[in-house]
Motif scaffolding. Structure first.
Motif, PDB file in Angstrom:
ATOM      1  N   ALA A 188       0.814  -1.217   0.000  1.00 27.12           N
ATOM      2  CA  ALA A 188       0.000   0.000   0.000  1.00 27.12           C
ATOM      3  C   ALA A 188       0.849   1.269   0.000  1.00 27.12           C
ATOM      4  O   ALA A 188       0.433   2.293  -0.545  1.00 27.12           O
ATOM      5  CB  ALA A 188      -0.936  -0.005   1.201  1.00 27.12           C
ATOM      6  N   LEU A 189       2.037   1.213   0.608  1.00 26.56           N
ATOM      7  CA  LEU A 189       2.834   2.428   0.801  1.00 26.56           C
ATOM      8  C   LEU A 189       4.052   2.494  -0.114  1.00 26.56           C
ATOM      9  O   LEU A 189       4.828   3.450  -0.040  1.00 26.56           O
ATOM     10  CB  LEU A 189       3.292   2.526   2.258  1.00 26.56           C
ATOM     11  N   LEU A 190       4.229   1.507  -0.994  1.00 33.32           N
ATOM     12  CA  LEU A 190       5.433   1.441  -1.817  1.00 33.32           C
ATOM     13  C   LEU A 190       5.607   2.675  -2.691  1.00 33.32           C
ATOM     14  O   LEU A 190       6.688   3.275  -2.747  1.00 33.32           O
ATOM     15  CB  LEU A 190       5.372   0.182  -2.689  1.00 33.32           C
ATOM     16  N   LEU A 191       4.533   3.086  -3.376  1.00 33.96           N
ATOM     17  CA  LEU A 191       4.644   4.231  -4.279  1.00 33.96           C
ATOM     18  C   LEU A 191       4.855   5.523  -3.511  1.00 33.96           C
ATOM     19  O   LEU A 191       5.590   6.413  -3.958  1.00 33.96           O
ATOM     20  CB  LEU A 191       3.394   4.324  -5.150  1.00 33.96           C
ATOM     21  N   VAL A 192       4.235   5.663  -2.349  1.00 35.37           N
ATOM     22  CA  VAL A 192       4.441   6.846  -1.523  1.00 35.37           C
ATOM     23  C   VAL A 192       5.872   6.880  -1.000  1.00 35.37           C
ATOM     24  O   VAL A 192       6.485   7.948  -0.904  1.00 35.37           O
ATOM     25  CB  VAL A 192       3.435   6.873  -0.355  1.00 35.37           C
ATOM     26  N   GLY A 193       6.424   5.685  -0.674  1.00 35.21           N
ATOM     27  CA  GLY A 193       7.808   5.647  -0.219  1.00 35.21           C
ATOM     28  C   GLY A 193       8.765   6.191  -1.257  1.00 35.21           C
ATOM     29  O   GLY A 193       9.695   6.942  -0.933  1.00 35.21           O
ATOM     30  N   GLY A 194       8.543   5.871  -2.525  1.00 39.56           N
ATOM     31  CA  GLY A 194       9.377   6.420  -3.587  1.00 39.56           C
ATOM     32  C   GLY A 194       9.221   7.924  -3.722  1.00 39.56           C
ATOM     33  O   GLY A 194      10.201   8.652  -3.922  1.00 39.56           O
ATOM     34  N   ALA A 195       7.986   8.418  -3.596  1.00 39.10           N
ATOM     35  CA  ALA A 195       7.745   9.852  -3.695  1.00 39.10           C
ATOM     36  C   ALA A 195       8.386  10.610  -2.536  1.00 39.10           C
ATOM     37  O   ALA A 195       8.890  11.726  -2.707  1.00 39.10           O
ATOM     38  CB  ALA A 195       6.242  10.122  -3.739  1.00 39.10           C
ATOM     39  N   LEU A 196       8.370  10.022  -1.352  1.00 39.84           N
ATOM     40  CA  LEU A 196       9.013  10.670  -0.205  1.00 39.84           C
ATOM     41  C   LEU A 196      10.506  10.848  -0.449  1.00 39.84           C
ATOM     42  O   LEU A 196      11.087  11.879  -0.076  1.00 39.84           O
ATOM     43  CB  LEU A 196       8.786   9.826   1.053  1.00 39.84           C
ATOM     44  N   GLY A 197      11.134   9.851  -1.073  1.00 37.36           N
ATOM     45  CA  GLY A 197      12.550  10.000  -1.393  1.00 37.36           C
ATOM     46  C   GLY A 197      12.806  11.131  -2.359  1.00 37.36           C
ATOM     47  O   GLY A 197      13.777  11.885  -2.218  1.00 37.36           O
ATOM     48  N   HIS A 229      11.081  13.828  -2.627  1.00 39.05           N
ATOM     49  CA  HIS A 229      10.815  15.099  -1.961  1.00 39.05           C
ATOM     50  C   HIS A 229      11.859  15.456  -0.911  1.00 39.05           C
ATOM     51  O   HIS A 229      12.349  16.588  -0.860  1.00 39.05           O
ATOM     52  CB  HIS A 229       9.436  15.056  -1.291  1.00 39.05           C
ATOM     53  N   PHE A 230      12.174  14.496  -0.041  1.00 42.11           N
ATOM     54  CA  PHE A 230      12.968  14.808   1.150  1.00 42.11           C
ATOM     55  C   PHE A 230      14.390  14.275   1.084  1.00 42.11           C
ATOM     56  O   PHE A 230      15.147  14.428   2.046  1.00 42.11           O
ATOM     57  CB  PHE A 230      12.270  14.242   2.395  1.00 42.11           C
ATOM     58  N   GLY A 231      14.758  13.674  -0.029  1.00 40.77           N
ATOM     59  CA  GLY A 231      16.109  13.164  -0.183  1.00 40.77           C
ATOM     60  C   GLY A 231      16.118  11.656  -0.193  1.00 40.77           C
ATOM     61  O   GLY A 231      15.611  11.009   0.726  1.00 40.77           O
ATOM     62  N   ARG A 232      16.676  11.092  -1.264  1.00 36.14           N
ATOM     63  CA  ARG A 232      16.635   9.645  -1.424  1.00 36.14           C
ATOM     64  C   ARG A 232      17.481   8.933  -0.374  1.00 36.14           C
ATOM     65  O   ARG A 232      17.072   7.911   0.184  1.00 36.14           O
ATOM     66  CB  ARG A 232      17.095   9.284  -2.833  1.00 36.14           C
ATOM     67  N   ARG A 233      18.677   9.466  -0.115  1.00 33.63           N
ATOM     68  CA  ARG A 233      19.516   8.831   0.901  1.00 33.63           C
ATOM     69  C   ARG A 233      18.850   8.903   2.263  1.00 33.63           C
ATOM     70  O   ARG A 233      18.855   7.915   3.026  1.00 33.63           O
ATOM     71  CB  ARG A 233      20.888   9.512   0.964  1.00 33.63           C
ATOM     72  N   ARG A 234      18.261  10.044   2.600  1.00 30.88           N
ATOM     73  CA  ARG A 234      17.634  10.217   3.909  1.00 30.88           C
ATOM     74  C   ARG A 234      16.479   9.232   4.106  1.00 30.88           C
ATOM     75  O   ARG A 234      16.406   8.541   5.135  1.00 30.88           O
ATOM     76  CB  ARG A 234      17.128  11.645   4.064  1.00 30.88           C
ATOM     77  N   ILE A 235      15.587   9.163   3.130  1.00 30.59           N
ATOM     78  CA  ILE A 235      14.428   8.279   3.269  1.00 30.59           C
ATOM     79  C   ILE A 235      14.867   6.815   3.244  1.00 30.59           C
ATOM     80  O   ILE A 235      14.338   5.977   3.989  1.00 30.59           O
ATOM     81  CB  ILE A 235      13.400   8.566   2.163  1.00 30.59           C
ATOM     82  N   PHE A 236      15.838   6.493   2.399  1.00 32.00           N
ATOM     83  CA  PHE A 236      16.367   5.131   2.359  1.00 32.00           C
ATOM     84  C   PHE A 236      16.944   4.747   3.721  1.00 32.00           C
ATOM     85  O   PHE A 236      16.653   3.656   4.251  1.00 32.00           O
ATOM     86  CB  PHE A 236      17.446   5.046   1.279  1.00 32.00           C
TER      87      PHE A 236
END
Length: 538
Positions: free
Chosen positions: A82-91, A93-100
């Motif tokens: 359910a949250l996979l696509l939102v997880g990619g969008a968060l990266g 927006h807020f930085g891929r390394r940070r969200i990863f």
């Protein structure tokens, strides 16, 4: 083993997640970025396959019902899907390394909580948190490769990532089974901790930060919440119905929430500025046909293979290590023939392989329904594993190519993400629905067997209280050896009866997926300039 190997379109999520900062990564950092992505995604791959092998031990140790064991898998897979696509969008927006890194941290902490769980309820809650971490970790690992490697270098990076992913898919269940057999099921979760610490160290020291070009587009948080509520409500209703009954208020309420939230998700996606699921894509014939095929086929794969290790361990008496190795031929076939399968669309067009592949997979599922109690792996299950593996090999690369060719380059990232999420959601729903079928067949067969053998009222009453454990049911205390053996055989044969229904239903879904390809997907070969490179599919 509900998600064996990579989901479709994983590789293309790397290809088409490129940012405006493409190529800005220093040369010295690129190997570190690739290492972080490989180890990070390996955590999720291992977790997606190891848990099923550990389920019998978890069920016995925590005295869980079969339906609580389903939740151990479903709570993780539901939130991941359910949250996979939102997880990619968060990266973006807020930085891929940070969200990863946040995803890796959440995943690791939740893994510790899983390993320390003293009850099945605690384990289910920890697995749900793991799913949230996975939804940040999985797309983040792919986005790191996209941001670090320019297009001319990305193919080689994808090849390395895919190769290690294949090794992980093969080794993960075997390693998990070994840990369960020789130590404890808790180590199937705690193994994630040293991997997470390594990834966090690499990310902190060597991975540059990057943002997506769509950072100003907004997040579809409403869509994510509605998708979670929709999936969660429907899954809860189907998992709990066998024990609480369909007429119970909690089941009816959950089903109502699921249906209403699902309808609300469709309505919200129509209005969202940056929707998780752009509904206009569904008007593209090949795209909608490919996603319907994905929904049906991956429901069969996820739902059917969920019960396979339970059959091997609880009914056939195999060790967890052997059960973990049972699908190695499947993985090796896909790995060895993926390059050949990637050329099928160019030679024959998308329709033919997407009809033939699922049809072969249907034959594989049907073969799983043949073995009874005490079957040999090599004569009973090995042919089914090989046929299913070949059918999925013929399907997966052409399916990915069809999804990518159905849309323009500017929509390729969204299209691949949607197809990837559909495959995961299909497995989540199928495990819940197939659980109802399994319970119905198990209960009916066990009741008939107990009547046929003239079981005492005391033994019948005891087993009535154990039915929710399916093949993990305990035997009545104090019965003689002959009666115990007869009751054990009745329980095992009842599970096999349910397993056969599940596999035949999986075969039917695979046939329907082939039919959907025949009716909805165009038959012409892709133009040479439209087809992605073969190493980019899968």
């Amino acid at each position: 083993m509900a998600q064996i190997g990579k989901a479709p379109c994983d590789d293309t999520l790397i290809l088409h997640g490129a940012s405006a900062q493409e190529g800005a990564c220093p040369e010295a950092s690129k190997p570190w970025v690739l290492a972080a992505a490989i180890v990070g995604s390996s955590m999720a791959f291992i977790d997606g396959t190891v848990v099923n092998v550990a389920l019998p031990a978890i069920q016995a140790d925590l005295r869980a019902t079969a339906f609580q064991a389903q939740w151990v898998v479903e709570s993780y897979a539901l939130l991941l899907a359910a949250l996979l696509l939102v997880g990619g969008a968060l990266g973006d927006h807020f930085g891929r390394r940070r969200i990863f890194a946040i995803g890796v941290g959440i995943f690791a902490i939740a893994s510790v909580a899983c390993g320390l769980s003293g009850s099945v309820q605690q384990l289910i809650a920890a697995r749900a948190v793991q799913g949230i971490g996975g939804a940040l970790l999985v797309p983040g690992s792919l986005a790191l490769i996209s941001a670090a490697f320019p297009e001319k270098e990305r193919g080689k990076a994808i090849g390395i990532w895919s190769g290690f992913s294949g090794i992980t898919a093969a080794a993960g269940p075997v390693l998990g089974g070994f840990l369960v057999d020789h130590f404890s099921w808790t180590w199937a979760f705690l193994i994630n901790v040293p991997m997470a610490l390594l990834v966090l160290w690499i990310a902190w020291r060597h991975v540059p930060e990057s943002h997506g070009s769509s950072a100003s587009g907004g997040l579809d948080l409403v869509g994510a919440l509605l998708a979670t509520a929709g999936l969660g409500g429907i899954v809860y209703a189907f998992i709990e119905a066998p024990t609480q009954h369909w007429s119970s208020p909690p089941v009816l309420a959950a089903l109502g929430i699921g249906v209403v939230a699902s309808a609300g998700f469709v309505a919200a996606e129509r209005r969202a500025h940056t929707p998780m699921l752009p509904l206009a894509l569904l008007r593209i014939g090949n795209f909608s046909g490919a996603n319907l095929l994905t929904l049906l086929l991956y429901a069969a794969l996820g739902g059917g293979l969920y019960f396979f290790p339970l059959n091997l361990i609880q009914v056939q008496g195999y060790s967890a290590t052997v059960a973990g190795a049972a699908l190695l031929p499947f993985i090796l076939i896909m790995f060895a023939l993926s390059g050949w399968a990637g050329q099928l669309v160019d030679r024959f067009g998308p329709r033919l392989p997407l009809v033939i592949g699922p049809a072969i997979a249907a034959a594989g599922f049907a073969l799983f329904a043949v073995p009874g109690v005490g079957a040999s792996y090599w004569s009973g299950f090995f042919p089914a594993v090989v046929v299913l593996g070949f059918g999925m090999t013929v399907t997966v690369a052409p399916l990915t190519t069809t999804v990518m060719n159905a849309v323009g380059p500017e929509q390729a990232g969204v299209a691949s993400g949607v197809n990837n999420a559909v495959s995961r959601a299909a497995a989540v729903l199928a495990i819940a629905v197939f659980g109802v079928i399994m319970a119905w067949a198990f209960d009916g067969t066990l009741s008939e067997s107990l009547r046929g053998m003239g079981a005492s009222p005391e033994a019948t009453a005891f087993l009535a209280g154990e039915r929710s454990k399916l093949a993990g049911a305990a035997l009545p205390p104090g019965v003689d050896a002959a009666t115990a053996a007869a009751l054990k055989k009745a329980v095992a044969e009842s599970f096999v009866a349910g397993f056969r229904w599940v596999m035949l239903l999986s075969a039917g879904l695979a046939v329907l997926s082939a039919l959907s390809a025949w009716l909805m997907i165009g038959g012409g070969a892709a133009p040479a300039d439209a087809a992605p490179d073969r190493h980019r599919t899968g």
